[in-house]
Structures are given as structure tokens and as C-alpha cells.
Design a protein around this motif. Structure first.
Motif, PDB file in Angstrom:
ATOM      1  N   ASP A 172     -10.093   6.821   5.888  1.00 31.00           N
ATOM      2  CA  ASP A 172     -10.185   8.278   5.788  1.00 31.00           C
ATOM      3  C   ASP A 172      -9.017   8.830   4.979  1.00 31.00           C
ATOM      4  O   ASP A 172      -7.956   9.124   5.511  1.00 31.00           O
ATOM      5  N   CYS A 175      -9.591  -0.998  12.848  1.00 30.14           N
ATOM      6  CA  CYS A 175      -8.732   0.126  12.463  1.00 30.14           C
ATOM      7  C   CYS A 175      -8.799   0.429  10.972  1.00 30.14           C
ATOM      8  O   CYS A 175      -8.316   1.468  10.527  1.00 30.14           O
ATOM      9  N   ASN A 235      -4.931   3.097  12.545  1.00 33.24           N
ATOM     10  CA  ASN A 235      -5.779   3.352  13.704  1.00 33.24           C
ATOM     11  C   ASN A 235      -6.936   4.247  13.279  1.00 33.24           C
ATOM     12  O   ASN A 235      -6.711   5.305  12.674  1.00 33.24           O
ATOM     13  N   HIS A 236      -8.158   3.811  13.552  1.00 26.78           N
ATOM     14  CA  HIS A 236      -9.347   4.606  13.234  1.00 26.78           C
ATOM     15  C   HIS A 236      -9.377   5.070  11.779  1.00 26.78           C
ATOM     16  O   HIS A 236      -9.697   6.221  11.478  1.00 26.78           O
ATOM     17  N   GLY A 237      -9.018   4.180  10.862  1.00 27.38           N
ATOM     18  CA  GLY A 237      -9.161   4.469   9.451  1.00 27.38           C
ATOM     19  C   GLY A 237      -8.079   5.316   8.822  1.00 27.38           C
ATOM     20  O   GLY A 237      -8.180   5.701   7.660  1.00 27.38           O
TER      21      GLY A 237
END
Length: 378
Positions: free
Chosen positions: A31, A51, A219-221
């Protein structure tokens, strides 16, 4: 924190990643990630499974082209180039050696594709076998080599064409702990000697802490934090980083003023947190930062009274070089704390299961993070 550029004074970035996004259908794997890596630097992408760290590495290599954003290497935009036109060597977790080729032929593969003369290839292969400490293993096939030896050959193959960038995709995870520990020291020493810019993906925090010049915690892109191993461990920006790197006590509480908090019925001085009064928070302190105290600590230094409290020793776990001690005080609202104490400290303070000891939670090591339950805005 999705857009996080980390600058190094006086240096130009060798690898520049700008607002890189990768989507698989509706799933956002990366992201808007931004990052700079400098020439000769060893950078680790660290984080849990899923991740985005491997996706980021594959985007750099051109193995998974990003949905949007750019990748520049040595001031050249390589964002749309296929892998074979990019200047990198790569080592995979599975080694990916050709089973039907000897070790020396595996190393020579990229050189042969470049059309070099046999004598030059032979000289380079001999140099690389020496470099990775396997001068006599060239005639052997992969199946005749140990896991550690195969990984060394894979590393030599990746370095054969003298790439500007070395990419390592969890290169040590398939090895046993003893071999892994030895090989990571060798790989770091080799990287320093060659000065090749290196990016490694790992989920192993110890591997990242011991090998990296800088760690990129994901973490989470998105990137949660970029920093040296010491900065990541001792100065975490977020609760995720604090929790993911090393052991960390976490206790719910609320804020008082800018550098004090309440946990249960007790007030503590803390690091400055910038949160509004009465915000719900998570207080965090590493087990090794909890300090056992004796009567002599108070006779010589009255400041030791701050953040000092009596706690009952619930249990003790012997871990060789230290004791891991579980502590409890009902005034903390039922929360337990884990403290790591040296063998000498445990003996000196006569710490034993069921006993009561006094400990200090140093204010400069007591971190305060927003609670997921909700924070009051200033």
C-alpha cells in the motif's frame, strides 16, 4: 506510515522505491510503500507472514510487477523492465539449484549466458568457490551437498555476474539452527567484504537484528518503521514493532499528563506520549528493563523510589544465562509482568517462587502506545 522515506545524510540512494502499490484482485499486498536503500547497505525486510515483504522483494526483482509506483536502481527507472534486464542476483529459500548440473556448472550458468570465454568463466568460478569456502566441492552435484553447502553455492551463483544488487528471499530458513547461525555470520562478513547492496526478506527477528544495517518492519502491506537494529529494538514507533521485535510486557492503562500514566490503582512516570489526559493506552516495558531492588538502592539514591513497587514472584523459568520471572501485584489490576534477571541478580536478591521482591520500572523504558479501544484527541 505507508509513505516512509528514510534519508541518509550525504549519500545518494542506490535503490529508490516510490509509492509502490501491488494489488491481487481486491487484496492490497503493498500500500503505497516508499523506501530508499543506499549503496553497500544491508537492509532486511522483516515482518510476519502476509505482511508484504516478499511481494516487495519480487517487485524489486520484476518477478511481480507492481500495480502502481516506481522502482529506480542507480538512477535508472527499472519499474517496467523484465527480470533479465535488471541488475540483480537472487538467492531463494529453496536454493533453486539445477539438480542435473554440478556446483561449478550452477555457478557458471549466468556467466555462460553472457557468452564469456571458458577460461574467464573457470577463473571466476574458482574465485567464487574460494569466496564461499567450498574450493573442493565444485565437481559435486547438489544432492551430494549439505543444505548449508547448497546455500553457499546458490549465493556464489547469485554473485557470479557481479550484480549491483543482491536479493535474498529467506535464504537461511530451511537450515537447522546451528548451521543458520554460522552461515548468517559468513554471509554478513562476505557482504561487507564485497560491498554489494543487499536486501533480505526474513520473518526471523534475530536474523534481522544480527545481519542488517537497517531493518524495515512491515505489517499489512505498509512500513511500520525503518531504523537500525538498535533503534528498532530500543525505540519502537508503534505497539506492533514493540511487540514483534523481542519480548515485551503489555499492560492496559490510561494517561494522566504527558509523561505519567495509571495502571490499575498505581501511577507511574513514563516516556512522553503526547496523548490527551484519560486516554486508554497500552503501557509496555521489556523484561530486561525491569530492575530488582534491594534496601541499598534507597539508602544511596532517593530517585529509586519513583516507579518502585513490591511484587510477588509467581513462577521462575531457568533459561540458561538468566531467569525469566513472572511477577504480580493486585494493585496493577490483575496484570502480571515478566522480568528477565541474571543468575547473579536472582541470587543477590534471593528471588524465589512465592517470595516478594521490590522492582523498579524505569520511566525512560516505560513506553506508552494508543490502545485499540480508542484514544481521546487533544
Amino acid at each position: 506510515m505507508a509513505d516512509q522515506l528514510t534519508h541518509k545524510s550525504g549519500s545518494n540512494a542506490y535503490l529508490q522505491i516510490d509509492r509502490l502499490t501491488k494489488k491481487f484482485g481486491n487484496f492490497v499486498a503493498l500500500d503505497s510503500v516508499s523506501l530508499e536503500v543506499y549503496e553497500g547497505e544491508f537492509v532486511c525486510f522483516l515482518g510476519p507472514s502476509g505482511c508484504g515483504k516478499t511481494t516487495l522483494l519480487r517487485a524489486i526483482a520484476g518477478l511481480d510487477i507492481q500495480t502502481s509506483g516506481t522502482v529506480r536502481q542507480a538512477d535508472v527507472d527499472i519499474s517496467a523492465l523484465p527480470p533479465y534486464e535488471r541488475d540483480f542476483g537472487i538467492v531463494f529459500q529453496s536454493y533453486a539449484l539445477f539438480p542435473n548440473l554440478t556446483a561449478e556448472r550452477n555457478i557458471a550458468f549466468g556467466l555462460e549466458n553472457q557468452g564469456l570465454e571458458k577460461s574467464a568463466i573457470g577463473k571466476r568460478v574458482t574465485e567464487l568457490l574460494e569466496l564461499v569456502g567450498l574450493p573442493d566441492q565444485g565437481p559435486k552435484y547438489p544432492a551430494q551437498l549439505s543444505g548449508g553447502q547448497q546455500q553457499r553455492i546458490a549465493l556464489a551463483r547469485a554473485l557470479a555476474t557481479s550484480p549491483g544488487l543482491l536479493l535474498l528471499d529467506e535464504p537461511l530458513s530451511a537450515l537447522d539452527a546451528k548451521v543458520r547461525g554460522h552461515l548468517r555470520q559468513e554471509m554478513k562478513a562476505l557482504q561487507r567484504r564485497l560491498g554489494v547492496t543487499t536486501v533480505m526478506v526474513t520473518h526471523d527477528q534475530e536474523e534481522a537484528l544480527t545481519m542488517a544495517d537497517r531493518i524495515v518492519v512491515m505489517n499489512h502491506g505498509v512500513i511500520e518503521q525503518v531504523g537500525t537494529p538498535t533503534e528498532i529494538y530500543r525505540e519502537p514507533d508503534t505497539l506492533f514493532v514493540a511487540d514483534f521485535i523481542g519480548a515485551m510486557n503489555q499492560v492496559s492503562g490510561r494517561t494522566n499528563d504527558e509523561n505519567s500514566i495509571t495502571i490499575g490503582e498505581l501511577n507511574f512516570k513514563s516516556r512522553a506520549h503526547g496523548l490527551a489526559s484519560e486516554s486508554e493506552i497500552v503501557a509496555a516495558i521489556r523484561p530486561e528493563d525491569i530492575v530488582p531492588q534491594g534496601t541499598e538502592d534507597f539508602s544511596n539514591d532517593t530517585s529509586n523510589v519513583e516507579n518502585s513497587l513490591e511484587m510477588e514472584v509467581e513462577s521462575m523459568e531457568f533459561l540458561g544465562s538468566f531467569w525469566r520471572v513472572s511477577l504480580n501485584n493486585s494493585a496493577l489490576g490483575g496484570a502480571s509482568l515478566i522480568a528477565d534477571m541474571s543468575i547473579n541478580a536472582a541470587r543477590r536478591h534471593e528471588i524465589d517462587a512465592g517470595s516478594t521482591i521490590r522492582v523498579k520500572l524505569p520511566s525512560e523504558r516505560l513506553w506508552v502506545f494508543p490502545s485499540a479501544a480508542g484514544i481521546k484527541a487533544d
